[in-house]
Write a protein that holds these residues in place. Structure first.
Motif, PDB file in Angstrom:
ATOM      1  N   ASN A 149       0.813  -1.090   0.047  1.00 36.03           N
ATOM      2  CA  ASN A 149      -0.087  -0.091   0.146  1.00 36.03           C
ATOM      3  C   ASN A 149       0.880   1.363   0.271  1.00 36.03           C
ATOM      4  O   ASN A 149       1.651   1.553   1.034  1.00 36.03           O
ATOM      5  CB  ASN A 149      -1.107   0.030   1.140  1.00 36.03           C
ATOM      6  N   GLU A 150       0.797   2.023  -1.005  1.00 28.19           N
ATOM      7  CA  GLU A 150       1.649   3.500  -1.049  1.00 28.19           C
ATOM      8  C   GLU A 150       0.733   4.746  -0.887  1.00 28.19           C
ATOM      9  O   GLU A 150       1.098   5.649  -0.887  1.00 28.19           O
ATOM     10  CB  GLU A 150       2.193   3.495  -2.422  1.00 28.19           C
ATOM     11  N   ASP A 151      -0.709   4.394  -0.496  1.00 30.61           N
ATOM     12  CA  ASP A 151      -1.694   5.428  -0.343  1.00 30.61           C
ATOM     13  C   ASP A 151      -1.692   6.111   1.083  1.00 30.61           C
ATOM     14  O   ASP A 151      -1.975   7.219   0.846  1.00 30.61           O
ATOM     15  CB  ASP A 151      -3.064   5.034  -0.748  1.00 30.61           C
ATOM     16  N   ILE A 152      -1.314   5.259   1.948  1.00 31.75           N
ATOM     17  CA  ILE A 152      -1.350   5.618   3.249  1.00 31.75           C
ATOM     18  C   ILE A 152      -0.259   5.885   3.932  1.00 31.75           C
ATOM     19  O   ILE A 152       0.547   4.831   4.111  1.00 31.75           O
ATOM     20  CB  ILE A 152      -2.343   4.754   3.989  1.00 31.75           C
ATOM     21  N   ASP A 157      -4.000  11.087   5.573  1.00 29.47           N
ATOM     22  CA  ASP A 157      -4.489  10.040   4.672  1.00 29.47           C
ATOM     23  C   ASP A 157      -5.869   9.166   4.900  1.00 29.47           C
ATOM     24  O   ASP A 157      -6.112   8.409   4.141  1.00 29.47           O
ATOM     25  CB  ASP A 157      -3.182   9.218   3.943  1.00 29.47           C
ATOM     26  N   LEU A 158      -6.478   9.508   5.983  1.00 31.97           N
ATOM     27  CA  LEU A 158      -7.363   8.399   6.223  1.00 31.97           C
ATOM     28  C   LEU A 158      -8.986   8.891   5.834  1.00 31.97           C
ATOM     29  O   LEU A 158      -9.590   7.949   5.740  1.00 31.97           O
ATOM     30  CB  LEU A 158      -7.396   8.163   7.839  1.00 31.97           C
ATOM     31  N   ALA A 159      -8.907   9.976   5.159  1.00 31.34           N
ATOM     32  CA  ALA A 159     -10.289  10.356   4.966  1.00 31.34           C
ATOM     33  C   ALA A 159     -10.933   9.444   3.600  1.00 31.34           C
ATOM     34  O   ALA A 159     -10.117   9.124   2.610  1.00 31.34           O
ATOM     35  CB  ALA A 159     -10.153  11.855   4.141  1.00 31.34           C
ATOM     36  N   GLY A 160     -12.101   8.943   3.921  1.00 34.05           N
ATOM     37  CA  GLY A 160     -12.577   8.123   3.054  1.00 34.05           C
ATOM     38  C   GLY A 160     -12.100   6.639   3.070  1.00 34.05           C
ATOM     39  O   GLY A 160     -12.535   5.573   2.330  1.00 34.05           O
ATOM     40  N   LYS A 161     -11.131   6.210   4.041  1.00 31.58           N
ATOM     41  CA  LYS A 161     -10.601   4.920   3.960  1.00 31.58           C
ATOM     42  C   LYS A 161     -11.379   3.959   5.101  1.00 31.58           C
ATOM     43  O   LYS A 161     -11.684   4.630   6.046  1.00 31.58           O
ATOM     44  CB  LYS A 161      -9.259   5.068   4.482  1.00 31.58           C
ATOM     45  N   ASN A 162     -11.414   2.658   5.038  1.00 30.30           N
ATOM     46  CA  ASN A 162     -11.996   1.878   5.996  1.00 30.30           C
ATOM     47  C   ASN A 162     -10.770   1.743   6.853  1.00 30.30           C
ATOM     48  O   ASN A 162      -9.846   0.952   6.603  1.00 30.30           O
ATOM     49  CB  ASN A 162     -12.611   0.718   5.436  1.00 30.30           C
ATOM     50  N   ALA A 172      -9.488   3.785  18.754  1.00 30.15           N
ATOM     51  CA  ALA A 172     -10.757   3.964  17.961  1.00 30.15           C
ATOM     52  C   ALA A 172     -11.347   5.275  18.438  1.00 30.15           C
ATOM     53  O   ALA A 172     -11.908   5.801  17.397  1.00 30.15           O
ATOM     54  CB  ALA A 172     -11.695   2.720  18.312  1.00 30.15           C
ATOM     55  N   ALA A 173     -11.254   5.734  19.732  1.00 28.16           N
ATOM     56  CA  ALA A 173     -11.852   7.042  19.889  1.00 28.16           C
ATOM     57  C   ALA A 173     -10.985   8.263  19.361  1.00 28.16           C
ATOM     58  O   ALA A 173     -11.643   9.212  19.062  1.00 28.16           O
ATOM     59  CB  ALA A 173     -11.752   7.083  21.429  1.00 28.16           C
ATOM     60  N   ASN A 174      -9.929   7.840  19.266  1.00 17.71           N
ATOM     61  CA  ASN A 174      -9.090   9.143  18.583  1.00 17.71           C
ATOM     62  C   ASN A 174      -9.405   9.353  17.248  1.00 17.71           C
ATOM     63  O   ASN A 174      -9.433  10.364  16.688  1.00 17.71           O
ATOM     64  CB  ASN A 174      -7.443   8.721  18.692  1.00 17.71           C
ATOM     65  N   ILE A 175      -9.581   8.270  16.346  1.00 16.65           N
ATOM     66  CA  ILE A 175      -9.857   8.157  15.050  1.00 16.65           C
ATOM     67  C   ILE A 175     -11.427   8.764  14.947  1.00 16.65           C
ATOM     68  O   ILE A 175     -11.407   9.737  14.167  1.00 16.65           O
ATOM     69  CB  ILE A 175     -10.124   6.988  14.259  1.00 16.65           C
ATOM     70  N   ALA A 176     -12.323   8.626  15.753  1.00 12.49           N
ATOM     71  CA  ALA A 176     -13.678   9.080  15.559  1.00 12.49           C
ATOM     72  C   ALA A 176     -13.537  10.541  15.884  1.00 12.49           C
ATOM     73  O   ALA A 176     -14.283  11.318  15.356  1.00 12.49           O
ATOM     74  CB  ALA A 176     -14.546   8.220  16.666  1.00 12.49           C
ATOM     75  N   GLU A 181     -13.373  11.805   9.048  1.00 16.25           N
ATOM     76  CA  GLU A 181     -13.664  11.505   7.467  1.00 16.25           C
ATOM     77  C   GLU A 181     -13.443  10.044   7.159  1.00 16.25           C
ATOM     78  O   GLU A 181     -13.507   9.533   6.066  1.00 16.25           O
ATOM     79  CB  GLU A 181     -12.931  12.379   6.331  1.00 16.25           C
ATOM     80  N   ALA A 182     -12.757   9.265   8.177  1.00 21.90           N
ATOM     81  CA  ALA A 182     -12.489   7.830   7.963  1.00 21.90           C
ATOM     82  C   ALA A 182     -13.748   7.140   8.270  1.00 21.90           C
ATOM     83  O   ALA A 182     -14.638   7.820   9.158  1.00 21.90           O
ATOM     84  CB  ALA A 182     -11.203   7.716   9.159  1.00 21.90           C
ATOM     85  N   GLU A 183     -13.935   5.992   7.774  1.00 22.22           N
ATOM     86  CA  GLU A 183     -14.880   5.024   8.273  1.00 22.22           C
ATOM     87  C   GLU A 183     -14.486   3.920   9.147  1.00 22.22           C
ATOM     88  O   GLU A 183     -13.571   3.145   8.543  1.00 22.22           O
ATOM     89  CB  GLU A 183     -15.155   4.216   6.682  1.00 22.22           C
ATOM     90  N   LEU A 184     -14.735   3.956  10.445  1.00 19.05           N
ATOM     91  CA  LEU A 184     -14.165   3.208  11.433  1.00 19.05           C
ATOM     92  C   LEU A 184     -15.075   1.746  11.310  1.00 19.05           C
ATOM     93  O   LEU A 184     -16.292   1.891  11.012  1.00 19.05           O
ATOM     94  CB  LEU A 184     -14.632   3.643  12.813  1.00 19.05           C
ATOM     95  N   VAL A 185     -14.199   0.767  11.167  1.00 16.93           N
ATOM     96  CA  VAL A 185     -14.864  -0.546  11.313  1.00 16.93           C
ATOM     97  C   VAL A 185     -14.574  -1.311  12.542  1.00 16.93           C
ATOM     98  O   VAL A 185     -13.359  -1.389  12.827  1.00 16.93           O
ATOM     99  CB  VAL A 185     -14.169  -1.311  10.112  1.00 16.93           C
ATOM    100  N   LEU A 186     -15.424  -1.742  13.507  1.00  9.98           N
ATOM    101  CA  LEU A 186     -14.790  -2.156  14.728  1.00  9.98           C
ATOM    102  C   LEU A 186     -15.121  -3.743  14.958  1.00  9.98           C
ATOM    103  O   LEU A 186     -16.260  -4.201  14.734  1.00  9.98           O
ATOM    104  CB  LEU A 186     -15.445  -1.117  15.757  1.00  9.98           C
TER     105      LEU A 186
END
Length: 286
Positions: A149-152, A157-162, A172-176, A181-186
């Motif tokens: 992966n070279e995108d992140i 760079d997390l906007a729109g990423k799962n 998880a709380a920090n990302i939220a 704009e990131a999509e959290l998957v828990l």
């Protein structure tokens, strides 16, 4: 806000109320009994019982990972053994309870465990529910992607990423809060993020750098950690709220092993096989 939780895996049956007795190991067991501790203290109670239940993680290489014999191994496990040993409790008399991020406070509050040593970040919110001794290690949140992966390259760079993490965790709380704009998957455990990362359901896994380093070390060049840590995560030992006597005693033990070399020996035998020698932390006697 585009942030949302998908595939949450926290049904009661998935909480992993798994227990196993330690098979023992090289650890000092102090020649003490209940009379060596203040009457009525948690230390006296545990020493009198001759046994202790410790919550730890079973899915984190280097810190707390279930071995083939069913028992956990890692740096957290060794710290737990040292504390038990100072109470006169041998490793074979420790019951290890698999404790995921979301049930650490409930297990302490409900008495299912006596202490939790489980990559457990000390923060003010948690201090309202449980008490902490330590820290005994300072980590930092990082990101792990597939090796190609070279995108992140960092959290910007997390906007729109799962982004995969664990329910009830500080990463998880920090990302939220800070990267909405990131999509959290828990999931319930970090290990549950690995297959979704492999098959492209998620783009990145986030947790503490030392946990991710363990997965990379086991992945045979499949994964990589990208960027630099972007938070501070002081790991503490969780115990019952306002049990100040027990907290002070554990802090005394930690300061002793920082000085006498047992802390570094525990590190070198576990996480230190992959990670560099860390700085000795400073106990926060709040």
């Amino acid at each position: 806000m585009r942030n949302r939780t998908k595939w949450a895996a926290l049904a009661a049956g998935a909480v992993l109320a798994l227990t196993a007795c330690s098979s023992g190991g090289d650890v000092e067991v102090a020649d003490v009994d209940a009379s060596d501790f203040p009457e009525g203290s948690t230390m006296a109670t545990l020493a009198e019982a001759g046994k202790i239940t410790i919550g730890t993680k079973f899915d984190q290489p280097l810190f707390g990972l279930q071995a083939p014999d069913g028992n956990p191994e890692g740096f957290d496990v060794e710290i737990g053994k040292i504390i038990a040993g100072e109470l006169g409790i041998a490793p074979e008399n420790i019951t290890w309870t698999a404790t995921v991020s979301a049930n650490r406070e409930p297990f302490i509050e409900g008495g299912q465990v006596d202490i939790v040593v489980a990559t457990y970040t000390i923060n003010d919110t948690r201090k309202e529910i449980v008490s902490f001794a330590g820290p005994y290690y300072n980590a930092g949140q990082s990101l792990m992607t597939m090796a190609d992966n070279e995108d992140i390259t960092g959290p910007d760079d997390l906007a729109g990423k799962n982004v995969c993490s664990v329910e009830g965790s500080t990463p998880a709380a920090n990302i939220a809060e800070n990267y909405p704009e990131a999509e959290l998957v828990l999931f319930a455990e970090y290990a549950d993020c690995l297959e979704p990362l492999r098959n492209g359901q998620v783009d990145v896994v986030t947790t503490d750098n030392v946990i991710l380093a363990g997965y990379v070390a086991e992945s045979e060049d499949e994964f990589k950690v990208v960027g630099e840590p972007f938070t501070e995560e002081p790991y503490g030992i969780g115990l019952a709220l306002e049990d100040d006597e027990f907290r002070d005693w554990i802090n005394d033990v930690l300061e002793e092993i920082f000085e006498d070399g047992r802390w570094l020996e525990a590190w070198n035998a576990t996480a230190g096989t992959v990670l560099p020698e860390p700085e000795v932390p400073t106990v926060d006697r709040y």
